[in-house]
Design a protein around this motif. Structure first.
Motif, PDB file in Angstrom:
ATOM      1  N   PHE A  54      -7.547 -16.606  36.877  1.00 57.22           N
ATOM      2  CA  PHE A  54      -6.689 -17.312  35.927  1.00 57.22           C
ATOM      3  C   PHE A  54      -6.193 -16.291  34.915  1.00 57.22           C
ATOM      4  O   PHE A  54      -6.956 -15.414  34.504  1.00 57.22           O
ATOM      5  N   ASP A  55      -4.936 -16.395  34.506  1.00 54.29           N
ATOM      6  CA  ASP A  55      -4.344 -15.407  33.598  1.00 54.29           C
ATOM      7  C   ASP A  55      -4.148 -15.999  32.208  1.00 54.29           C
ATOM      8  O   ASP A  55      -3.171 -16.701  31.954  1.00 54.29           O
ATOM      9  N   LEU A  56      -5.056 -15.707  31.308  1.00 55.45           N
ATOM     10  CA  LEU A  56      -4.928 -16.192  29.932  1.00 55.45           C
ATOM     11  C   LEU A  56      -3.763 -15.548  29.198  1.00 55.45           C
ATOM     12  O   LEU A  56      -3.315 -16.065  28.178  1.00 55.45           O
ATOM     13  N   ARG A  57      -3.290 -14.415  29.690  1.00 53.79           N
ATOM     14  CA  ARG A  57      -2.195 -13.703  29.032  1.00 53.79           C
ATOM     15  C   ARG A  57      -0.825 -14.061  29.633  1.00 53.79           C
ATOM     16  O   ARG A  57       0.162 -13.410  29.346  1.00 53.79           O
ATOM     17  N   ALA A  58      -0.773 -15.080  30.465  1.00 50.89           N
ATOM     18  CA  ALA A  58       0.467 -15.408  31.184  1.00 50.89           C
ATOM     19  C   ALA A  58       1.653 -15.594  30.243  1.00 50.89           C
ATOM     20  O   ALA A  58       2.764 -15.159  30.538  1.00 50.89           O
ATOM     21  N   GLY A  59       1.413 -16.228  29.109  1.00 52.72           N
ATOM     22  CA  GLY A  59       2.506 -16.494  28.180  1.00 52.72           C
ATOM     23  C   GLY A  59       3.036 -15.255  27.490  1.00 52.72           C
ATOM     24  O   GLY A  59       4.115 -15.294  26.896  1.00 52.72           O
ATOM     25  N   LYS A  60       2.285 -14.142  27.576  1.00 52.03           N
ATOM     26  CA  LYS A  60       2.701 -12.903  26.936  1.00 52.03           C
ATOM     27  C   LYS A  60       3.059 -11.824  27.941  1.00 52.03           C
ATOM     28  O   LYS A  60       3.408 -10.711  27.549  1.00 52.03           O
ATOM     29  N   ARG A  61       2.982 -12.153  29.232  1.00 53.59           N
ATOM     30  CA  ARG A  61       3.151 -11.123  30.255  1.00 53.59           C
ATOM     31  C   ARG A  61       4.621 -10.910  30.589  1.00 53.59           C
ATOM     32  O   ARG A  61       5.352 -11.849  30.886  1.00 53.59           O
ATOM     33  N   ASN A  62       5.044  -9.645  30.546  1.00 55.65           N
ATOM     34  CA  ASN A  62       6.410  -9.272  30.906  1.00 55.65           C
ATOM     35  C   ASN A  62       6.571  -9.285  32.425  1.00 55.65           C
ATOM     36  O   ASN A  62       5.591  -9.271  33.173  1.00 55.65           O
ATOM     37  N   PRO A  63       7.823  -9.294  32.901  1.00 56.90           N
ATOM     38  CA  PRO A  63       8.058  -9.294  34.350  1.00 56.90           C
ATOM     39  C   PRO A  63       7.401  -8.117  35.072  1.00 56.90           C
ATOM     40  O   PRO A  63       7.046  -8.237  36.251  1.00 56.90           O
ATOM     41  N   ASP A  64       7.229  -6.980  34.379  1.00 57.42           N
ATOM     42  CA  ASP A  64       6.615  -5.819  35.028  1.00 57.42           C
ATOM     43  C   ASP A  64       5.093  -5.859  34.990  1.00 57.42           C
ATOM     44  O   ASP A  64       4.413  -4.931  35.441  1.00 57.42           O
TER      45      ASP A  64
END
Length: 219
Positions: A54-64
């Motif tokens: 699960f990605d808790l940082r999904a909302g802050k993750r850039n396309p790269d």
């Protein structure tokens, strides 16, 4: 206590399996694993662990794949103050010492990529690697987003070759599949971690062993 202390971490001869959604940078995921380990030790029969990233940082993750720490995720000082208080309470409850209470600057994506690769290619070694990643961050305060740290961890796990780290980090197909696993978790209604699921029922948070017992044996 850790998953590595359990003689059958992924199940081995287990006929039952509990699904666990977690992110290595979540202190409650680490603490929840302590609770799960306690519960599993009370069982007469082994219980397999089916981990889903699960990605808790999904909302802050850039396309790269990098993280934009400037993005406002709605988690302010009050949120983190309460989180720290809850971590301290659970530390005492489960008798563990943490090197840090939160890890907002650590990106778990590299560790999750390697972990999925290990789970797929060397499942018998995965429990020890999974445990090592959690321990590196929460007990030793190491940056599990760092390639060299992951190489060190893989090197110390029996049955693993340190080359698995570079193989995972350089595999674009794997990165895409792991992103799909993140999306799939949210599509299943997973909005926070840890989430423990068994037979259509779920428990969220670092719940006590007794609650995990009810989840599994009361299903």
């Amino acid at each position: 206590m850790s998953n590595a202390d359990n003689p059958s971490p992924t199940g081995g001869d287990a006929t039952e399996s509990i699904t666990v959604y977690s992110d290595y940078v979540c202190p409650f995921c680490y603490l929840g694993r302590q609770s799960l380990a306690e519960y599993r030790e009370t069982r007469d029969e082994p219980l397999a662990v089916d981990w889903h990233p699960f990605d808790l940082r999904a909302g802050k993750r850039n396309p790269d794949g990098t993280i934009d720490h400037e993005v406002d995720d709605g988690k302010g000082d009050d949120y983190y103050a309460q989180a720290r208080e809850n971590v301290r309470r659970l530390q005492e409850q489960y008798g563990v010492d943490l090197a840090q209470e939160i890890a907002t600057d650590v990106d778990s994506l590299p560790a999750q990529l390697v972990s999925v690769r290990v789970k797929e290619t060397a499942p018998e070694a995965w429990p020890a690697f999974d445990d090592a990643v959690f321990a590196a961050l929460w007990r030793d305060g190491r940056d599990i987003g760092d390639r060299d740290v992951l190489v060190d961890l893989a090197s110390d796990v029996e049955g693993l070759d340190a080359d698995v780290v570079d193989a995972a980090l350089g595999d674009e197909d794997l990165r895409e599949r792991v992103t799909e696993l993140f999306d799939a978790a949210r599509q299943r209604g997973i909005t926070g971690v840890p989430t423990f699921a068994f037979d259509g029922h779920a428990a969220r948070g670092a719940v006590p062993p007794e609650q995990l017992e009810r989840l599994v044996e009361g299903a």
